[in-house]
Design an enzyme around this catalytic site. Structure first.
Site, PDB file in Angstrom:
ATOM      1  N   HIS A  31     -11.293  -0.196  -3.138  1.00 35.91           N
ATOM      2  CA  HIS A  31     -11.711   1.158  -2.767  1.00 35.91           C
ATOM      3  C   HIS A  31     -12.274   1.824  -4.017  1.00 35.91           C
ATOM      4  O   HIS A  31     -11.529   2.180  -4.922  1.00 35.91           O
ATOM      5  CB  HIS A  31     -10.521   1.935  -2.202  1.00 35.91           C
ATOM      6  CG  HIS A  31     -10.005   1.352  -0.913  1.00 35.91           C
ATOM      7  ND1 HIS A  31     -10.510   1.678   0.318  1.00 35.91           N
ATOM      8  CD2 HIS A  31      -9.056   0.398  -0.685  1.00 35.91           C
ATOM      9  CE1 HIS A  31      -9.891   0.980   1.262  1.00 35.91           C
ATOM     10  NE2 HIS A  31      -9.002   0.187   0.673  1.00 35.91           N
TER      11      HIS A  31
ATOM     12  N   ASP B  50      -6.841  -4.924  -2.615  1.00 33.11           N
ATOM     13  CA  ASP B  50      -6.726  -3.639  -1.913  1.00 33.11           C
ATOM     14  C   ASP B  50      -6.499  -2.522  -2.936  1.00 33.11           C
ATOM     15  O   ASP B  50      -5.682  -1.620  -2.726  1.00 33.11           O
ATOM     16  CB  ASP B  50      -5.614  -3.658  -0.856  1.00 33.11           C
ATOM     17  CG  ASP B  50      -5.683  -2.436   0.064  1.00 33.11           C
ATOM     18  OD1 ASP B  50      -6.662  -1.678  -0.004  1.00 33.11           O
ATOM     19  OD2 ASP B  50      -4.731  -2.243   0.854  1.00 33.11           O
TER      20      ASP B  50
HETATM   21  O1  DOR Z   1      -2.504   1.745   1.453  1.00 30.71           O
HETATM   22  C1  DOR Z   1      -3.685   1.745   1.777  1.00 30.71           C
HETATM   23  N1  DOR Z   1      -4.561   2.586   1.204  1.00 30.71           N
HETATM   24  N2  DOR Z   1      -4.102   0.888   2.723  1.00 30.71           N
HETATM   25  C2  DOR Z   1      -5.345   0.959   3.218  1.00 30.71           C
HETATM   26  O2  DOR Z   1      -5.690   0.145   4.050  1.00 30.71           O
HETATM   27  C3  DOR Z   1      -6.281   2.026   2.779  1.00 30.71           C
HETATM   28  C4  DOR Z   1      -5.956   2.431   1.409  1.00 30.71           C
HETATM   29  C5  DOR Z   1      -6.694   3.653   0.955  1.00 30.71           C
HETATM   30  O3  DOR Z   1      -7.900   3.757   1.202  1.00 30.71           O
HETATM   31  O4  DOR Z   1      -6.094   4.499   0.273  1.00 30.71           O
END
Ligand code: DOR
Length: 433
Positions: free
Chosen positions: A62, A305
């Protein structure tokens, strides 16, 4: 421009290479692998005692651009990637606005081209604004260079919408990435549902929520014949469902994160919001099944992630803190400590999960040291001992469940297209490369 990396242990699972050798890089591509390569005028990198791997690829990051730059941006995120040994990262579309059209895909790619320290690929949203109602401009985004389609962060509850997305994405031969957690079953939970959540008095997210979601998504992939990738697998049920589907020939792939491979729900006991993540940290039986799944190829890739949040957002009561934390700068150390130094997996197995496997899933011309491919290389010191200190992170996300952990194994250089963008933990400033 020439660079010769000398006397490293070259590991390239794609070519079945695991040997002490030299690598010559010329004009940004791998020119030669061999013994005692002489190259006049070349910069020499002495890699004795070090592992030379194909550049690591993180297919689940992200980057938070556009719109959420208090959490991360392309500069800080790609610096963190370089520091962690990643030469390519794929960013998720849950930004503000959501990356759900070709203009936004092209915009992020263009900005990453000029501002990014490592290669950035873009994953487009599956539904408009990730609302789960109408398909996003999938074809346009794929034509604009998106490498996959996903509503990550959200489950696509409407089976018809997922079916259409699979069929549409399948026309382009690309994969849909599923965040598989049944929304009704997890709606009120903050952590894994089990003995620990009961003892803490916290509402849980049961493993069956993931099992159900993975099973439905796989049935739709099987029905449509399209490619499906399951993000951050965390349950033993999901591992077994994916294993059986692969046996039937379903085009399904999967990833696991370092945190789900290394930690259990016991970590939540201190109510540290750095342990809050979706899907949640699970109990030991699930962790063991994940490792077995990685080892036997049921789970193809390791992906972080990496989900940074601003410090003040995470600095609150467990229930209200956002889910997710930084992962790029700890991933390799965690994986080597937990899987390699414990004897559970070999270095070639781990390197495959971090390079060749994600390259294949996203159809990238990367993940190998074959002559002629761009010289994306990660130099690893497997025996280096270090302590996680988030103050030293390049990412803006300073929360990590591994704070203070003593790890063994680290990337000591990151090379992108023949240019060294990180050496001994120091990244070059963006634009320098
Ligand atoms: O814990 C998470 N945070 N899982 C996700 O799938 C999205 C992510 C986020 O974008 O903060």
């Amino acid at each position: 421009m020439k660079l010769v990396i000398k006397r490293g242990r070259v590991i390239d699972p794609v070519q079945n290479i695991d040997a002490i050798a030299d690598i010559l890089v010329e004009n940004g591509v791998i020119a030669k692998i061999g013994e005692a390569i002489e190259a006049k005028g070349a910069e020499v990198f002495d890699a004795e005692g070090l592992v030379i791997a194909p550049g690591l690829i993180d297919m689940h990051v992200h980057l938070r651009e556009p719109g959420l730059e208090a959490k991360e941006d392309i500069v800080s995120g790609t610096q963190a990637a370089a520091a962690g040994g990643f030469t390519t990262i794929a960013c998720m579309p849950n930004t503000k606005p959501v990356i759900d059209n070709a203009i936004l895909v092209a915009g992020v790619l263009r900005r990453a081209e000029t501002e990014g320290l490592v290669r950035v690929k873009v994953i487009g949203a599956l539904s408009k604004e990730q609302q789960g109602k109408e398909l996003a401009e999938i074809g346009d985004m794929l034509q604009a260079g998106a490498v996959a389609i996903s509503d990550d962060g959200h489950y696509v509850s409407d089976a018809r919408l997922l079916r259409n997305a699979l069929e549409y994405t399948g026309i382009y031969g690309k994969t849909v990435i599923s965040h598989a957690e049944d929304e009704g079953l997890v709606s009120e939970g903050y952590m894994h549902e089990g003995a620990v959540s009961a003892a803490l008095g916290m509402k849980g997210r049961p493993a069956v929520a993931e099992d159900i979601a993975v099973a439905r998504d796989i049935l739709l992939a099987e029905y449509t014949g399209a490619r499906l990738h399951i993000a951050h697998v965390s349950t033993k049920g999901a591992v077994e469902i994916i294993r059986q589907a692969k046996r039937r020939g379903v085009k399904v792939t999967a990833e696991a994160t370092p945190h789900h491979l290394a930690l259990t729900d016991e970590a939540v006991s201190g109510f540290n919001t750095a342990t809050k993540v979706n899907p949640p940290l699970r109990s030991r039986d699930h962790v063991d099944a994940l490792i077995a799944g990685l080892k036997d190829g049921t789970i193809d890739a390791i992906a972080t992630d990496h989900a940074p949040h601003a410090f003040e957002e995470k600095d609150m009561e467990y229930k209200y803190a956002p889910s997710g934390f930084a992962g790029l700068e700890t991933a390799l150390g965690v994986v080597l400590t937990e899987l390699y130094h414990t004897g559970k997996m070999t270095l070639p197995e781990i390197i495959r999960c971090l390079s060749a496997a994600p390259a294949k899933i996203l159809d990238l011309n990367a993940g190998t040291l074959q002559v002629g491919v761009p010289a994306d290389i990660t130099v690893i010191e497997p025996m280096r001992e270090w302590t996680v200190d988030s103050k030293k992170f390049y990412t803006r996300g300073k929360h990590t469940p591994f704070e203070g952990a003593k790890l063994k194994g680290k990337a000591v250089a990151t090379i992108v297209g023949g240019t060294i963008v990180m050496k001994d933990g120091e990244v070059s400033t963006c634009g320098e490369n």
